[in-house]
Design a protein around this motif. Structure first.
Motif, PDB file in Angstrom:
ATOM      1  N   PHE A  95       0.825  -1.209   0.000  1.00 11.81           N
ATOM      2  CA  PHE A  95       0.000   0.000   0.000  1.00 11.81           C
ATOM      3  C   PHE A  95       0.858   1.256   0.000  1.00 11.81           C
ATOM      4  O   PHE A  95       0.596   2.200  -0.747  1.00 11.81           O
ATOM      5  N   ILE A  96       1.903   1.270   0.823  1.00 11.59           N
ATOM      6  CA  ILE A  96       2.792   2.438   0.876  1.00 11.59           C
ATOM      7  C   ILE A  96       3.483   2.640  -0.467  1.00 11.59           C
ATOM      8  O   ILE A  96       3.579   3.766  -0.970  1.00 11.59           O
ATOM      9  N   LEU A  97       3.968   1.559  -1.073  1.00 15.62           N
ATOM     10  CA  LEU A  97       4.603   1.683  -2.387  1.00 15.62           C
ATOM     11  C   LEU A  97       3.617   2.167  -3.433  1.00 15.62           C
ATOM     12  O   LEU A  97       3.969   2.987  -4.297  1.00 15.62           O
ATOM     13  N   PHE A  98       2.382   1.681  -3.384  1.00 16.19           N
ATOM     14  CA  PHE A  98       1.361   2.130  -4.317  1.00 16.19           C
ATOM     15  C   PHE A  98       1.162   3.638  -4.191  1.00 16.19           C
ATOM     16  O   PHE A  98       1.128   4.364  -5.194  1.00 16.19           O
ATOM     17  N   CYS A  99       1.045   4.125  -2.959  1.00 19.02           N
ATOM     18  CA  CYS A  99       0.863   5.568  -2.733  1.00 19.02           C
ATOM     19  C   CYS A  99       2.078   6.362  -3.205  1.00 19.02           C
ATOM     20  O   CYS A  99       1.932   7.442  -3.810  1.00 19.02           O
ATOM     21  N   MET A 100       3.283   5.834  -2.949  1.00 15.67           N
ATOM     22  CA  MET A 100       4.496   6.536  -3.375  1.00 15.67           C
ATOM     23  C   MET A 100       4.574   6.618  -4.895  1.00 15.67           C
ATOM     24  O   MET A 100       4.906   7.670  -5.447  1.00 15.67           O
ATOM     25  N   ILE A 101       4.275   5.541  -5.595  1.00 15.06           N
ATOM     26  CA  ILE A 101       4.335   5.540  -7.055  1.00 15.06           C
ATOM     27  C   ILE A 101       3.285   6.476  -7.629  1.00 15.06           C
ATOM     28  O   ILE A 101       3.545   7.196  -8.599  1.00 15.06           O
ATOM     29  N   LYS A 102       2.088   6.510  -7.018  1.00 11.29           N
ATOM     30  CA  LYS A 102       1.067   7.459  -7.478  1.00 11.29           C
ATOM     31  C   LYS A 102       1.572   8.893  -7.310  1.00 11.29           C
ATOM     32  O   LYS A 102       1.381   9.726  -8.196  1.00 11.29           O
ATOM     33  N   ALA A 103       2.213   9.184  -6.187  1.00 12.03           N
ATOM     34  CA  ALA A 103       2.725  10.534  -5.939  1.00 12.03           C
ATOM     35  C   ALA A 103       3.844  10.884  -6.917  1.00 12.03           C
ATOM     36  O   ALA A 103       3.894  11.999  -7.446  1.00 12.03           O
TER      37      ALA A 103
END
Length: 149
Positions: A95-103
């Motif tokens: 989830f954290i990686l998903f949010c980071m990649i979106k950002a």
């Protein structure tokens, strides 16, 4: 431009490429997933093998006991708490990686201008209404002479 600025700009361009980010995400997800597999093997599969092969110690009453995050069957401990913890850690990391990649993707698109639509390559014949090449002077379907605009 000095040699140092060129090197830094080239490094920045390399690091911000999509495939480098994808590879980094893959390595991190792979590490988190390997923790799940290791926990599954250590907590469930190895005890099952020990239980099936008779390598486990039998307790005197042979009753399954459940104790905070693990249970024991015939002296073999199944540590399901560690496995559940590894799964939760994996989901949090993903989830954290998903949010980071979106950002990162949003930050990379901020300075970009939207692409202009491509120039048309066809036009409609005013007589037969079929699509023809934009620079045609005669319709290949109805052979009408087209007006120059």
């Amino acid at each position: 431009m000095s040699k140092g600025n060129g090197f830094i700009a080239e490094f920045k361009k390399f690091i911000m490429r999509g495939n480098v980010m994808d590879m980094a995400v893959g390595v991190i997800i792979g590490g988190a997933f390997s923790a799940i597999v290791t926990s599954l093997t250590t907590s469930f599969i190895n005890p099952l093998i020990a239980l099936c092969t008779g390598g486990a110690e039998k307790d005197e009453n042979g009753v399954m006991q459940v104790v905070g995050g693990q249970f024991t069957v015939h002296g073999v401990e199944f540590n399901y708490g560690a496995f559940i913890s590894a799964v939760i850690n994996f989901l949090i990391i993903a989830f954290i990686l998903f949010c980071m990649i979106k950002a990162v993707n949003k930050a990379m698109s901020i300075g970009k201008k939207p692409e202009a639509p491509a120039a048309p390559t066809t036009k409609k014949c005013p007589f037969c209404k079929t699509d023809i090449a934009i620079d045609a002077t005669r319709c290949p379907n109805c052979t009408s002479v087209l007006e120059e605009k």
